[in-house]
Design a protein around this motif. Structure first.
Motif, PDB file in Angstrom:
ATOM      1  N   GLY A  97       0.776  -1.226   0.000  1.00 27.43           N
ATOM      2  CA  GLY A  97       0.000   0.000   0.000  1.00 27.43           C
ATOM      3  C   GLY A  97       0.811   1.282   0.000  1.00 27.43           C
ATOM      4  N   ASP A  98       2.099   1.228   0.377  1.00 27.92           N
ATOM      5  CA  ASP A  98       2.921   2.442   0.416  1.00 27.92           C
ATOM      6  C   ASP A  98       3.683   2.683  -0.889  1.00 27.92           C
ATOM      7  OD1 ASP A  98       4.882   0.498   0.501  1.00 27.92           O
ATOM      8  OD2 ASP A  98       5.855   1.259   2.308  1.00 27.92           O
ATOM      9  N   GLY A  99       3.430   1.851  -1.901  1.00 30.64           N
ATOM     10  CA  GLY A  99       4.122   2.011  -3.174  1.00 30.64           C
ATOM     11  C   GLY A  99       5.263   1.026  -3.381  1.00 30.64           C
ATOM     12  N   THR A 100       5.648   0.285  -2.353  1.00 33.39           N
ATOM     13  CA  THR A 100       6.695  -0.719  -2.508  1.00 33.39           C
ATOM     14  C   THR A 100       6.196  -1.813  -3.440  1.00 33.39           C
ATOM     15  OG1 THR A 100       7.653  -0.283  -0.344  1.00 33.39           O
ATOM     16  CG2 THR A 100       8.058  -2.458  -1.274  1.00 33.39           C
ATOM     17  N   LEU A 101       7.074  -2.228  -4.367  1.00 31.34           N
ATOM     18  CA  LEU A 101       6.706  -3.217  -5.370  1.00 31.34           C
ATOM     19  C   LEU A 101       7.822  -4.241  -5.504  1.00 31.34           C
ATOM     20  CD1 LEU A 101       4.352  -3.461  -7.534  1.00 31.34           C
ATOM     21  CD2 LEU A 101       6.015  -2.552  -9.143  1.00 31.34           C
ATOM     22  N   ILE A 102       7.480  -5.504  -5.432  1.00 28.44           N
ATOM     23  CA  ILE A 102       8.438  -6.593  -5.645  1.00 28.44           C
ATOM     24  C   ILE A 102       7.912  -7.391  -6.827  1.00 28.44           C
ATOM     25  CG2 ILE A 102       9.487  -8.659  -4.673  1.00 28.44           C
ATOM     26  CD1 ILE A 102       9.024  -7.385  -1.891  1.00 28.44           C
ATOM     27  N   ASP A 114      11.296  -2.332  -5.744  1.00 31.32           N
ATOM     28  CA  ASP A 114      11.229  -0.878  -5.668  1.00 31.32           C
ATOM     29  C   ASP A 114      10.623  -0.549  -4.304  1.00 31.32           C
ATOM     30  OD1 ASP A 114      10.998   1.829  -6.024  1.00 31.32           O
ATOM     31  OD2 ASP A 114       9.722   1.730  -7.785  1.00 31.32           O
ATOM     32  N   PHE A 115      11.485  -0.138  -3.362  1.00 35.02           N
ATOM     33  CA  PHE A 115      11.071   0.027  -1.977  1.00 35.02           C
ATOM     34  C   PHE A 115      10.804   1.493  -1.643  1.00 35.02           C
ATOM     35  CE2 PHE A 115      13.483  -3.812  -2.384  1.00 35.02           C
ATOM     36  CZ  PHE A 115      12.730  -4.730  -1.672  1.00 35.02           C
ATOM     37  N   ALA A 116       9.680   1.763  -0.989  1.00 37.43           N
ATOM     38  CA  ALA A 116       9.310   3.123  -0.612  1.00 37.43           C
ATOM     39  C   ALA A 116      10.204   3.665   0.495  1.00 37.43           C
ATOM     40  CB  ALA A 116       7.845   3.167  -0.169  1.00 37.43           C
ATOM     41  N   GLY A 117      10.759   2.794   1.302  1.00 39.38           N
ATOM     42  CA  GLY A 117      11.628   3.203   2.413  1.00 39.38           C
ATOM     43  C   GLY A 117      12.918   2.420   2.372  1.00 39.38           C
ATOM     44  N   GLY A 118      13.541   2.263   3.508  1.00 41.46           N
ATOM     45  CA  GLY A 118      14.793   1.510   3.598  1.00 41.46           C
ATOM     46  C   GLY A 118      14.531   0.018   3.616  1.00 41.46           C
ATOM     47  N   ALA A 119      15.601  -0.745   3.588  1.00 44.31           N
ATOM     48  CA  ALA A 119      15.486  -2.203   3.641  1.00 44.31           C
ATOM     49  C   ALA A 119      16.667  -2.761   4.425  1.00 44.31           C
ATOM     50  CB  ALA A 119      15.472  -2.796   2.238  1.00 44.31           C
ATOM     51  N   THR A 120      16.426  -3.792   5.174  1.00 52.91           N
ATOM     52  CA  THR A 120      17.472  -4.500   5.906  1.00 52.91           C
ATOM     53  C   THR A 120      17.368  -5.968   5.549  1.00 52.91           C
ATOM     54  OG1 THR A 120      17.360  -2.935   7.747  1.00 52.91           O
ATOM     55  CG2 THR A 120      18.370  -5.084   8.182  1.00 52.91           C
TER      56      THR A 120
END
Length: 173
Positions: A97-102, A114-120
């Protein structure tokens, strides 16, 4: 007879989520609100996926014996307000829902995130990348090593020399 017709109509019905919580969702079916219903998801010893339905989502409700008090949401359907993230037959897509797309494209054999924020990412047993690696942006590392050499700006750490007033220095040993 009216009660029997209602029960048959309730066996499988389409509705729209009116409200949702962590424990279930209330669905409106033909202007009738259900009690809070659980929704189907993937849960087993090898994989669990938690995707609660959102308000406005079209759903399929199944009610054993036509009783909405014992019904469950067995599926969610796309709609104008909740469209499919892709119409490609060769893509597997997870859209948040925040725009992140895998996305994985089976035809191109390409994975995209394509991540809306950071990733760990955590790999307790290590991570091996086979193939070229391109990085756009800063790289921060505790240490960097190479089996044959490490270069930066075209300068080799293994064979570089410096020019001094007394002439060039020897390469590092």
């Amino acid at each position: 007879m009216h009660n029997l017709n209602r029960k048959i109509a309730n066996l499988v019905a389409f509705g729209v989520v009116k409200s949702a919580s962590a424990t279930g969702a209330i669905v409106t079916i033909s202007e009738i609100d259900t009690p809070e219903l659980p929704w189907a998801t993937t849960v087993n010893k090898n994989l669990s996926i938690w995707v609660p339905p959102k308000v406005g989502t079209q759903v399929i409700v199944i009610a054993p014996n036509g009783d909405l008090n014992s019904a469950a949401i067995i599926g969610q359907l796309p709609s104008d307000s909740h469209p499919l993230p892709s119409k490609s037959e060769s893509e597997i897509v997870i859209a948040f829902g925040d725009g992140t797309l895998i996305k994985y494209d089976l035809s191109d054999k390409k994975f995209t995130g394509d991540f809306a924020g950071g990733a760990t990412l955590k790999f307790p047993q290590g991570l091996e990348i086979i193939g070229d690696l391109a990085v756009s942006g800063k790289v921060t590392a505790d240490s960097v090593s190479g089996k044959t050499d490490v270069t930066g700006g075209g300068v080799s750490l293994k064979t570089h020399t410096h020019t001094t007033k007394m002439g060039p220095t020897s390469p590092p040993q």
